[in-house]
Every structure is written in C-alpha cells, then in structure tokens.
Design a protein around this motif. Sequence first.
Motif, PDB file in Angstrom:
ATOM      1  N   LEU A 186       0.837  -1.187   0.000  1.00 38.31           N
ATOM      2  CA  LEU A 186       0.000   0.000   0.000  1.00 38.31           C
ATOM      3  C   LEU A 186       0.874   1.240   0.000  1.00 38.31           C
ATOM      4  CD1 LEU A 186      -3.023  -0.605   2.404  1.00 38.31           C
ATOM      5  CD2 LEU A 186      -2.887  -0.783  -0.081  1.00 38.31           C
ATOM      6  N   GLY A 187       0.706   2.052  -1.023  1.00 38.93           N
ATOM      7  CA  GLY A 187       1.417   3.325  -1.075  1.00 38.93           C
ATOM      8  C   GLY A 187       0.569   4.426  -0.477  1.00 38.93           C
ATOM      9  N   GLU A 188       1.200   5.303   0.256  1.00 35.20           N
ATOM     10  CA  GLU A 188       0.449   6.385   0.891  1.00 35.20           C
ATOM     11  C   GLU A 188      -0.240   7.240  -0.160  1.00 35.20           C
ATOM     12  OE1 GLU A 188       3.249   8.519   3.197  1.00 35.20           O
ATOM     13  OE2 GLU A 188       3.543   6.915   4.644  1.00 35.20           O
ATOM     14  N   GLU A 189       0.520   7.594  -1.148  1.00 32.13           N
ATOM     15  CA  GLU A 189      -0.003   8.464  -2.200  1.00 32.13           C
ATOM     16  C   GLU A 189      -1.216   7.822  -2.885  1.00 32.13           C
ATOM     17  OE1 GLU A 189       2.057  11.320  -3.310  1.00 32.13           O
ATOM     18  OE2 GLU A 189       0.275  12.032  -4.376  1.00 32.13           O
ATOM     19  N   SER A 242      -5.487  13.938   1.459  1.00 34.31           N
ATOM     20  CA  SER A 242      -4.032  14.086   1.339  1.00 34.31           C
ATOM     21  C   SER A 242      -3.330  12.944   2.065  1.00 34.31           C
ATOM     22  CB  SER A 242      -3.584  15.422   1.904  1.00 34.31           C
ATOM     23  OG  SER A 242      -3.199  15.297   3.242  1.00 34.31           O
ATOM     24  N   ARG A 243      -2.033  12.941   1.990  1.00 33.84           N
ATOM     25  CA  ARG A 243      -1.272  11.829   2.568  1.00 33.84           C
ATOM     26  C   ARG A 243      -1.318  11.829   4.093  1.00 33.84           C
ATOM     27  NH1 ARG A 243       4.363  12.593   1.168  1.00 33.84           N
ATOM     28  NH2 ARG A 243       4.692  11.140   2.881  1.00 33.84           N
ATOM     29  N   THR A 244      -1.407  12.997   4.696  1.00 37.79           N
ATOM     30  CA  THR A 244      -1.292  13.076   6.153  1.00 37.79           C
ATOM     31  C   THR A 244      -2.263  12.150   6.887  1.00 37.79           C
ATOM     32  OG1 THR A 244      -0.584  15.361   5.873  1.00 37.79           O
ATOM     33  CG2 THR A 244      -1.178  14.649   8.085  1.00 37.79           C
ATOM     34  N   PRO A 245      -3.561  12.244   6.657  1.00 33.66           N
ATOM     35  CA  PRO A 245      -4.455  11.349   7.404  1.00 33.66           C
ATOM     36  C   PRO A 245      -4.234   9.883   7.065  1.00 33.66           C
ATOM     37  CG  PRO A 245      -5.647  12.556   5.717  1.00 33.66           C
ATOM     38  CD  PRO A 245      -4.300  13.169   5.789  1.00 33.66           C
ATOM     39  N   VAL A 246      -3.796   9.612   5.856  1.00 33.67           N
ATOM     40  CA  VAL A 246      -3.504   8.221   5.492  1.00 33.67           C
ATOM     41  C   VAL A 246      -2.328   7.691   6.307  1.00 33.67           C
ATOM     42  CG1 VAL A 246      -2.767   6.691   3.627  1.00 33.67           C
ATOM     43  CG2 VAL A 246      -4.404   8.534   3.172  1.00 33.67           C
ATOM     44  N   LEU A 296      -3.699   1.057  11.754  1.00 31.41           N
ATOM     45  CA  LEU A 296      -3.946  -0.265  11.168  1.00 31.41           C
ATOM     46  C   LEU A 296      -2.774  -1.201  11.408  1.00 31.41           C
ATOM     47  CD1 LEU A 296      -6.532  -0.929   9.149  1.00 31.41           C
ATOM     48  CD2 LEU A 296      -6.201   1.389   9.941  1.00 31.41           C
ATOM     49  N   GLU A 297      -1.590  -0.652  11.456  1.00 33.45           N
ATOM     50  CA  GLU A 297      -0.418  -1.484  11.737  1.00 33.45           C
ATOM     51  C   GLU A 297      -0.541  -2.099  13.134  1.00 33.45           C
ATOM     52  OE1 GLU A 297       3.120   0.591  12.563  1.00 33.45           O
ATOM     53  OE2 GLU A 297       4.436  -1.134  12.308  1.00 33.45           O
ATOM     54  N   GLN A 298      -0.877  -1.259  14.103  1.00 36.68           N
ATOM     55  CA  GLN A 298      -1.023  -1.757  15.469  1.00 36.68           C
ATOM     56  C   GLN A 298      -2.150  -2.775  15.567  1.00 36.68           C
ATOM     57  OE1 GLN A 298       0.864  -1.262  18.212  1.00 36.68           O
ATOM     58  NE2 GLN A 298       2.276  -0.271  16.803  1.00 36.68           N
ATOM     59  N   GLU A 299      -3.167  -2.573  14.770  1.00 38.14           N
ATOM     60  CA  GLU A 299      -4.297  -3.504  14.803  1.00 38.14           C
ATOM     61  C   GLU A 299      -3.935  -4.834  14.166  1.00 38.14           C
ATOM     62  OE1 GLU A 299      -7.619  -1.623  12.977  1.00 38.14           O
ATOM     63  OE2 GLU A 299      -7.861  -0.149  14.576  1.00 38.14           O
ATOM     64  N   GLY A 300      -2.856  -4.834  13.414  1.00 38.49           N
ATOM     65  CA  GLY A 300      -2.413  -6.088  12.821  1.00 38.49           C
ATOM     66  C   GLY A 300      -2.918  -6.309  11.409  1.00 38.49           C
ATOM     67  N   LEU A 301      -3.625  -5.349  10.849  1.00 38.56           N
ATOM     68  CA  LEU A 301      -4.117  -5.519   9.483  1.00 38.56           C
ATOM     69  C   LEU A 301      -3.054  -5.160   8.454  1.00 38.56           C
ATOM     70  CD1 LEU A 301      -6.925  -5.430  11.027  1.00 38.56           C
ATOM     71  CD2 LEU A 301      -7.827  -4.657   8.837  1.00 38.56           C
ATOM     72  N   LEU A 302      -2.171  -4.274   8.827  1.00 37.84           N
ATOM     73  CA  LEU A 302      -1.045  -3.944   7.955  1.00 37.84           C
ATOM     74  C   LEU A 302       0.241  -4.354   8.654  1.00 37.84           C
ATOM     75  CD1 LEU A 302      -1.896  -0.322   6.726  1.00 37.84           C
ATOM     76  CD2 LEU A 302      -2.427  -2.505   5.639  1.00 37.84           C
ATOM     77  N   LYS A 303       1.242  -4.638   7.865  1.00 35.83           N
ATOM     78  CA  LYS A 303       2.559  -4.849   8.465  1.00 35.83           C
ATOM     79  C   LYS A 303       3.588  -4.145   7.603  1.00 35.83           C
ATOM     80  CE  LYS A 303       3.911  -9.181   6.242  1.00 35.83           C
ATOM     81  NZ  LYS A 303       4.429 -10.545   6.453  1.00 35.83           N
ATOM     82  N   ARG A 304       4.675  -3.797   8.232  1.00 38.36           N
ATOM     83  CA  ARG A 304       5.707  -3.070   7.518  1.00 38.36           C
ATOM     84  C   ARG A 304       6.277  -3.939   6.410  1.00 38.36           C
ATOM     85  NH1 ARG A 304       6.333   0.848  11.634  1.00 38.36           N
ATOM     86  NH2 ARG A 304       6.368   2.711  10.338  1.00 38.36           N
ATOM     87  N   ALA A 305       6.457  -3.329   5.243  1.00 40.62           N
ATOM     88  CA  ALA A 305       6.991  -4.055   4.098  1.00 40.62           C
ATOM     89  C   ALA A 305       8.445  -3.664   3.928  1.00 40.62           C
ATOM     90  CB  ALA A 305       6.186  -3.722   2.837  1.00 40.62           C
ATOM     91  N   GLY A 306       9.303  -4.428   4.591  1.00 36.82           N
ATOM     92  CA  GLY A 306      10.719  -4.138   4.494  1.00 36.82           C
ATOM     93  C   GLY A 306      11.040  -2.763   5.035  1.00 36.82           C
ATOM     94  N   LYS A 307      11.854  -2.043   4.307  1.00 33.28           N
ATOM     95  CA  LYS A 307      12.319  -0.753   4.785  1.00 33.28           C
ATOM     96  C   LYS A 307      11.289   0.344   4.513  1.00 33.28           C
ATOM     97  CE  LYS A 307      16.759  -1.703   5.887  1.00 33.28           C
ATOM     98  NZ  LYS A 307      17.502  -1.243   7.077  1.00 33.28           N
ATOM     99  N   ARG A 308      10.471   0.111   3.544  1.00 31.24           N
ATOM    100  CA  ARG A 308       9.610   1.202   3.092  1.00 31.24           C
ATOM    101  C   ARG A 308       8.164   0.768   2.945  1.00 31.24           C
ATOM    102  NH1 ARG A 308      11.379   4.813  -2.008  1.00 31.24           N
ATOM    103  NH2 ARG A 308      11.182   2.882  -3.155  1.00 31.24           N
TER     104      ARG A 308
END
Lengths: 221, 221
Positions: free
Chosen positions: A27-30, A39-43, A50-62
């Motif tokens: 998922l890209g912010e833009e 805009s990107r800020t609220p995203v 969503l990361e804390q909720e476990g629905l998203l996870k960090r994809a490597g470095k970016r």
Amino acid sequence: MSSSNQNVASQLRKLIEDGHYPQGERLGEEAVAEQLGISRTPVRLAFRTLEQEGLLKRAGKRGFMVREFTDADVHCAVEVRGVLEGLAARRLAEHGVSSQQREEFEFWIHKGREVLDKGYLVEEDIQSWIELNWHFHELIVCSAGSGVIADAISRNNHLPFAAAASIVIDKGKLSHEYRKLQLAQLHHELIFQSLVNGEGARVEMLMREHALIGIRYSELL
Amino acid sequence: MSSSNQNVASQLRKLIEDGHYPQGERLGEEAVAEQLGISRTPVRLAFRTLEQEGLLKRAGKRGFMVREFTDADVHCAVEVRGVLEGLAARRLAEHGVSSQQREEFEFWIHKGREVLDKGYLVEEDIQSWIELNWHFHELIVCSAGSGVIADAISRNNHLPFAAAASIVIDKGKLSHEYRKLQLAQLHHELIFQSLVNGEGARVEMLMREHALIGIRYSELL
DNA sequence: TTTCTTTCTTTTGGATCCAAAGTAAAGGCT
DNA sequence: AGCCTTTACTTTGGATCCAAAAGAAAGAAA
C-alpha cells in the motif's frame, strides 16, 4: 467526502476486509490518499493505527503491505478471543454479578429466546442475533472490572474473522444456521447460570468453547 | 537528535513509563514535539501508535492523555499474559516440539541453572535472568504457529507492568528474589517437561500460574 | 451575581513542500 | 554477456502553513 482521522482508518479497514486490497499487496500512501480523495497526512496516521491492529505490516524498509492470514491465524484469533473472554467471565463470576448486570443478562438472553422461539430463522433474525450476541459478549467483557481485558479483546476483534459477530456466516442455509444459534443460545444461558453461581472455572471453560462455535461446529450441526 | 518514526514512539513510551508525564496528564502535540526537539508530525504519528498500545487514551474531543492504571488493571494485564502464553504453550504441546526447539529450550533452561546454581544472586544475575527469561517465553510464543498470539501478547506487553521482564522488582533484597527466581526456574523446567510430553492442559495451567509469580508470590517467598 | 452569548485563543486536522532514503534503471567496465 | 557503479526516479519522513473546531475568557443581559 469528509473524513475525520478515525474515519479514514475505518474506511481503510473496510476496504481491506472487503478484499479491495488483496492480501500481501503493498500500500502506497499516495495511492491510497488519492483513492480516498484526501491528502497523505491522514492516510499516514491511519496506517499507524492499522499497523497496530495487525491488518497492515511493515513491508521491508519502506511502506506497508496488507497482512496475509493463514488458516492457523484464523484459528488462533478465535482461540485468543476465547481465552480472553473466558478470563473476563471468570473474573466476573469470582467478583460476583450485580443485580443490574443480572437484569441485563436476562434481557439479552430473553432477546435470544425471542429470535429462536418460532423454530426457524428469517433474514432479519441474523441482524437481531448479531446485535444481541454483541451486547451479551460486551456485557461480560465490560463487567470484568478492568479495561485491559476489554482492550485486548477489542484489538483482537479488529481481525475481521475473530470478532464474535462472525458466528453467522452462511445466509443461504438458514435452517442450518438455526441449530448453530440454538447452541449458541444454550451456551449463553449456561454461561449466565455459571456466572450468577460464581462458578469461575466452569464459566471460563464455557466461554472458551463458545468461541469455537464459528470454526469447529459448522460441519457437525 | 535524530528520531525515526518508531523511535519517537519508543522515546514517548519511556518517558511515560518513567513517570515523566504523570498518569491522567493531558499531552499536547506541540508541547511534546518541543520537548523532543522535533516537529508535530512525528509526534502525531507516535500518538496514534501509543493510543493503540493502550498507553494513551483520547481525552474527550481533543487530544490525548496518559492512561491511568488501577491495581485491577495491573492484575488483569498479568492474567492476560498468562492466558495468552498458556494458549501458545498448549498449542505447541499439541502440535509437538521439534528437536531444534527442544535444544533451544534446553539451552535457556541450562542458562537458568547457571544463574541459580551458585546459591545466591549478584547484581549482574538480574540482567542475565531477564534475558534468558525473555528468550524462554519468546520461544514458546513464537513456536505457537501463528503470529496472531504473538501479536496479542506483544501488544499486552506494551503495558510496562505486564511484560514478563517485570518479574524481578526489588534489587535490594536479592536473597528474597533468589527464591522467586528459583521457583520461576522450576516452572520453566516443568513447562519444558510438559511441552515435550505433549501435555497441553498441564502446560497451559503451568504457564498461567507462572505468569502470576510477579504479583501473587512476593509476600510468600 | 449569575447565566447566556459572543469573541478570542489555543490546539488539532489536513494539505503542501522539501529533504532523505530506497528502488529501479541505465550505462560503463571487465 | 554479466556484473558493478552511477544516475534518475519514486516514495516516505519531517516541517511548515492554513483552516476548522474546541475551550476559555470576556462582556452583556436578566
């Protein structure tokens, strides 16, 4: 299209749950911002939630990606809810049920009887059940005497398949679902009995088994 | 003073845990940003993370406040860890312990024996114990076959008093703490036995009791 | 004096801009 | 031709700016 901060997280949650973004997709912010017309800020804020909720996870470095869930994950999420609700119920049993709580329990159990007493299910019953079921579980969790358990359950429930509302699955085979809800109602009443009797160990076990209705009873009922 | 996004959350976490911000205090984005020497943006992101972790809660319509924890909250957080780790251990017992996992368990149990064998505790032993204890618990949690349980425990552990590392409290009475760690070590070995024997119910019970060492054993040992 | 209203201040949410880090691509070297 | 290096582009993180909302304070009316 107004979207307050928490609303953005909700929208994203729904999009993910609906499979709009396939599991594992980056998922890209833009991109997301553009799709939601903001805009990107609220995203960016929503991504952290969503990361804390476990629905998203960090994809490597970016960036982030939609988390992929295995069958084991689904099973575990349900079991996690079971042990946590079991803990809440045991604490409530050990601490004692107040007369007001008792009345509320009786109210939602009565609601459940109303849904099932006619001997079959219609479409509207499903929504009714989801609501009364939610209230019943919420009552136990909120009566445990500490927000910590409620929080843990709430976080776990962000996984769509983990929430108690996911009991009713197949709206096609209503007669099939009827037996399931009948058993769930029986559980509710047994749980209520154990609670007022202060049977902590039993109510904990019942709650844990109750959580498994959605995943272990389907082929048997 | 470079501070990547996650780092800001860590810094804030530490400040809160150290009591730099008293419980119930309202946190302004601007104020925190200034104290950390950064702009509001990373602070806003960190607030959302800390909110999900349960260290902050929304203060009415505007802003966040440091969450206040009651004794019941502390007790519940420990019990939550207990039931979750118990679930993880039971799953591992039921699924079977691989030979590699077995070796790792034996390694950390051996480390524990090394710390305790001389019959007393010195300052450095505390850090050693915290580490081996962490590895032992981590091994169980990560072997449960699903990240969902690990996540739930991880989120709960963000509450400072809930983490397994909080066993050792009083660095003054080391002889007093020795008996506690001795019991903890015994637990670890019993848990290991049960795991390799596939005794799911027993290992779950042991894990749950093990979690209570920090809060229910202090005055008895 | 109390209360309601209006104004002013503070603080947050959202948008945009810039810099830095990452990734992909192109070109050069062996 | 394959691999390494350098370059260009994409994407994220942080800072700043502006508008809107919440809260506080001041003033007016009863």
